[in-house]
Design a protein around this motif. Structure first.
Motif, PDB file in Angstrom:
ATOM      1  N   PHE A   9       1.464  22.775   4.362  1.00  0.00           N
ATOM      2  CA  PHE A   9       2.312  22.864   3.169  1.00  0.00           C
ATOM      3  C   PHE A   9       2.192  21.616   2.299  1.00  0.00           C
ATOM      4  N   MET A  10       1.988  20.438   2.928  1.00  0.00           N
ATOM      5  CA  MET A  10       1.719  19.232   2.136  1.00  0.00           C
ATOM      6  C   MET A  10       0.509  19.449   1.231  1.00  0.00           C
ATOM      7  N   PHE A  11      -0.525  20.063   1.819  1.00  0.00           N
ATOM      8  CA  PHE A  11      -1.769  20.304   1.074  1.00  0.00           C
ATOM      9  C   PHE A  11      -1.571  21.403   0.038  1.00  0.00           C
ATOM     10  N   LYS A  12      -0.973  22.513   0.446  1.00  0.00           N
ATOM     11  CA  LYS A  12      -0.887  23.698  -0.410  1.00  0.00           C
ATOM     12  C   LYS A  12       0.001  23.459  -1.632  1.00  0.00           C
ATOM     13  N   THR A  13       1.053  22.652  -1.461  1.00  0.00           N
ATOM     14  CA  THR A  13       1.953  22.390  -2.594  1.00  0.00           C
ATOM     15  C   THR A  13       1.439  21.268  -3.503  1.00  0.00           C
ATOM     16  N   GLY A  14       0.273  20.731  -3.182  1.00  0.00           N
ATOM     17  CA  GLY A  14      -0.329  19.694  -4.023  1.00  0.00           C
ATOM     18  C   GLY A  14       0.159  18.294  -3.716  1.00  0.00           C
ATOM     19  N   GLY A  15       0.907  18.136  -2.614  1.00  0.00           N
ATOM     20  CA  GLY A  15       1.418  16.812  -2.266  1.00  0.00           C
ATOM     21  C   GLY A  15       0.321  15.813  -1.965  1.00  0.00           C
ATOM     22  N   SER A  16      -0.724  16.267  -1.248  1.00  0.00           N
ATOM     23  CA  SER A  16      -1.850  15.374  -0.921  1.00  0.00           C
ATOM     24  C   SER A  16      -2.552  14.905  -2.182  1.00  0.00           C
ATOM     25  N   GLU A  17      -2.767  15.841  -3.120  1.00  0.00           N
ATOM     26  CA  GLU A  17      -3.396  15.486  -4.400  1.00  0.00           C
ATOM     27  C   GLU A  17      -2.512  14.520  -5.185  1.00  0.00           C
ATOM     28  N   GLY A  18      -1.202  14.757  -5.148  1.00  0.00           N
ATOM     29  CA  GLY A  18      -0.274  13.870  -5.843  1.00  0.00           C
ATOM     30  C   GLY A  18      -0.316  12.464  -5.286  1.00  0.00           C
ATOM     31  N   LEU A  19      -0.433  12.355  -3.957  1.00  0.00           N
ATOM     32  CA  LEU A  19      -0.525  11.038  -3.320  1.00  0.00           C
ATOM     33  C   LEU A  19      -1.787  10.308  -3.770  1.00  0.00           C
ATOM     34  N   ILE A  20      -2.898  11.045  -3.825  1.00  0.00           N
ATOM     35  CA  ILE A  20      -4.169  10.426  -4.249  1.00  0.00           C
ATOM     36  C   ILE A  20      -4.056   9.897  -5.673  1.00  0.00           C
ATOM     37  N   GLN A  22      -4.655   6.004  -6.357  1.00  0.00           N
ATOM     38  CA  GLN A  22      -5.894   5.623  -7.044  1.00  0.00           C
ATOM     39  C   GLN A  22      -5.711   4.453  -8.007  1.00  0.00           C
ATOM     40  N   LYS A  23      -4.501   4.312  -8.536  1.00  0.00           N
ATOM     41  CA  LYS A  23      -4.248   3.225  -9.479  1.00  0.00           C
ATOM     42  C   LYS A  23      -4.300   1.861  -8.790  1.00  0.00           C
ATOM     43  N   ARG A  24      -3.994   1.853  -7.485  1.00  0.00           N
ATOM     44  CA  ARG A  24      -3.927   0.587  -6.748  1.00  0.00           C
ATOM     45  C   ARG A  24      -5.113   0.386  -5.814  1.00  0.00           C
ATOM     46  N   LEU A  25      -5.624   1.468  -5.271  1.00  0.00           N
ATOM     47  CA  LEU A  25      -6.735   1.371  -4.318  1.00  0.00           C
ATOM     48  C   LEU A  25      -8.053   1.510  -5.070  1.00  0.00           C
ATOM     49  N   THR A  26      -8.558   0.389  -5.509  1.00  0.00           N
ATOM     50  CA  THR A  26      -9.731   0.402  -6.394  1.00  0.00           C
ATOM     51  C   THR A  26     -11.034   0.046  -5.683  1.00  0.00           C
ATOM     52  N   THR A  27     -10.980  -0.332  -4.407  1.00  0.00           N
ATOM     53  CA  THR A  27     -12.201  -0.636  -3.656  1.00  0.00           C
ATOM     54  C   THR A  27     -12.132   0.063  -2.298  1.00  0.00           C
TER      55      THR A  27
END
Length: 511
Positions: free
Chosen positions: A78-89, A93-98
């Motif tokens: 459900f984390m994946f299906k509701t887009g939660g994983s994508e939302g986390l990425i 992404q704004k902070r994890l640049t390397t």
């Protein structure tokens, strides 16, 4: 008790490494154990094999654990299906640049989630595997980081079900020795600096992330970086949420669809650990953790996580049919793991029936000395936990034997050293064994091929284990765990640096 008792776990490990087929290898090894127990009758061996598998599945703790594992799969789905994983990425992404920053994310999360190794694997895997893929981190590297923080931090973290269990073992050993005035929890705290493997293992991860890879891991990272293949050619990850569930219902889902189920899992699990251990009846936190029913508490947490996932999905507009499909898909992602776990438990039954642990202890007990005792206990714990795939089982076997033995041979001051050596060896064997449930969980939630994870992790685990062994041999010379530990940390830094540079000189940066 004879040498035949060690053959089934050896068959399991050797076949798994040679064939790269875990299910096949585990089943054959259980049958071999049945063959030994049945006096060579192959048909009776088949009957025993399925009897052992049935017995582990109907055990109340095991049955609840299987349900919990399936529910963790549905919650992750459900984390994946509701887009939660994508939302986390998107947020990360704004902070994890390397790539190095991305690798430090699962490490720091691993240190924070110290209260249970299973929950640790679930949360970190789901939180980091997608963003790790975007930076071409091999699944083997992610599985190593998850596996190297899960059990080691749970065994020394401030509060965990592991610590409750370990303290209860120490208390039972003290009772058997009629040791008056000794406080089991205090003895456990004194043993933490002597748990050399767990501490060195936790420190090896940032040293490797900041440094250079070597051995099979370097080749895995090179493959992922140059070809984009996160798993080896022809290998089979234990699960893949993407393949089993298809596309997310909403790709622009909120990060809260990840955070809310996660917070629910953690809070309900912690509350469950406290409540099921008698916390509501006035017990102290450590007493409650010592008496808790881990399988019940974590099942409550996993169920609550799934319920929150379903509520968020319905709010998002998913139909009940889609929710049901997601539930079934989440369970489907866990099926290979559930089968492996049942087979791994069955191997534990085989080794118990044949007396594997007793044989190993009896084979070494006669030539132990005070100077060698912590080292030998560490090595025996390593072997038993590697062969049986269980650190808790190893601790249960050795604590009532080794702690009184240490007290008899070296007095009260040797007790914390013995406790540290038992727990350290149990963690190492469990850490690198392909039939360990925690190793399987790390493979599942990183979406790694299981044998590839084991093969790449072993060289990394051998470094802190080797150093720990030397430190136990030096304890009579140095005497201070802190001095030994500092020396071990410095030695580990230079050894890992040397191995990384040596690999780079031999094979070039391509690995």
């Amino acid at each position: 008790m004879d040498f035949l008792s060690v053959i089934p776990p050896i068959v399991a490990v050797v076949l798994a490494i040679l064939t790269k087929r875990v299910l096949f290898s585990l089943f054959i090894s259980i049958w071999v154990g049945g063959l030994i127990a049945a006096g060579g009758n192959p048909f009776a061996a088949v009957g025993l094999t399925f009897t052992w598998m049935k017995d582990v599945m109907v055990d109340p703790w095991n049955a609840r654990f299987l349900v919990m594992t399936a529910l963790l799969g549905t919650g992750a789905a459900f984390m994946f299906k509701t887009g939660g994983s994508e939302g986390l990425i998107r947020v990360m992404q704004k902070r994890l640049t390397t790539k190095k920053r991305v690798l430090f994310l699962p490490y720091f999360l691993g240190l924070l989630i110290f209260f249970n190794d299973y929950v640790n694997s679930v949360i970190i895997g789901n939180a980091t595997k997608d963003i790790a893929a975007k930076y071409k981190v091999s699944r083997e590297k992610l599985a190593y980081i998850i596996d190297s923080t899960a059990s080691p931090i749970a065994t020394i973290g401030p509060v965990s079900d592991w610590i409750g269990f370990q303290v209860s073992l120490v208390a039972a050993a003290f009772a058997s020795m009629s040791l008056v005035g000794a406080e089991p929890y205090f003895a456990f705290l004194q043993s933490i600096p002597w748990n050399f493997y767990a501490i060195l293992c936790l420190l090896a991860v940032p040293m490797i992330i900041a440094g250079k890879d070597f051995g099979p891991m370097a080749r895995a990272e090179h493959r992922a970086h140059t070809t984009g293949k996160l798993v080896p050619e022809g290998s089979t990850p234990l699960s893949s949420v993407d393949q089993d569930l298809g596309e997310p219902h909403k790709k622009d889902g909120s990060v809260w669809n990840f955070i809310l189920p996660l917070v629910t899992l953690i809070t309900v699990s912690i509350w469950g650990l406290w409540y099921s251990g008698g916390g509501a009846e006035g017990k102290s936190l450590m007493d409650a953790l010592a008496d808790t029913d881990v399988s019940v508490a974590l099942t409550w947490g996993a169920f609550a996580m799934t319920v929150v996932g379903i509520i968020l999905a319905v709010i998002q507009g998913m139909s009940l049919k889609s929710c049901e499909d997601t539930l079934l898909g989440g369970i489907r992602t866990m099926l290979p793991a559930l089968i492996i776990i049942v087979l791994a438990w069955s191997i534990g039954t085989v080794t118990s029936e044949l007396g594997t642990a007793e044989f190993v202890v009896a084979a070494t007990q006669g030539w132990m000395t005070v100077a060698l005792l912590p080292f030998l206990v560490f090595v025996i714990a390593m072997f038993i936990s590697f062969a049986t795939g269980t650190s808790w089982g190893t601790m249960s076997i050795l604590t009532p034997i080794a702690v009184p033995l240490g007290y008899t041979m070296g007095g009260e001051e040797l007790i914390p050293i013995m406790i540290g050596a038992i727990f350290a060896g149990a963690i190492f064997g469990d850490h690198v064994s392909p039939i360990s449930d925690t190793t399987v969980m790390a493979s599942i939630f990183s979406e790694s091929d299981h044998i590839a994870h084991v093969n790449t992790q072993i060289p990394y685990a051998l470094v802190p284990a080797g150093i720990a062994g030397v430190l136990y041999l030096l304890y009579t010379v140095v005497g201070s765990s802190i001095v030994l530990l500092v020396a071990g940390i410095i030695a580990q830094y230079f050894i890992l640096r040397y191995l990384g540079n040596r690999h780079e000189r031999r094979y070039g940066k391509a690995g």
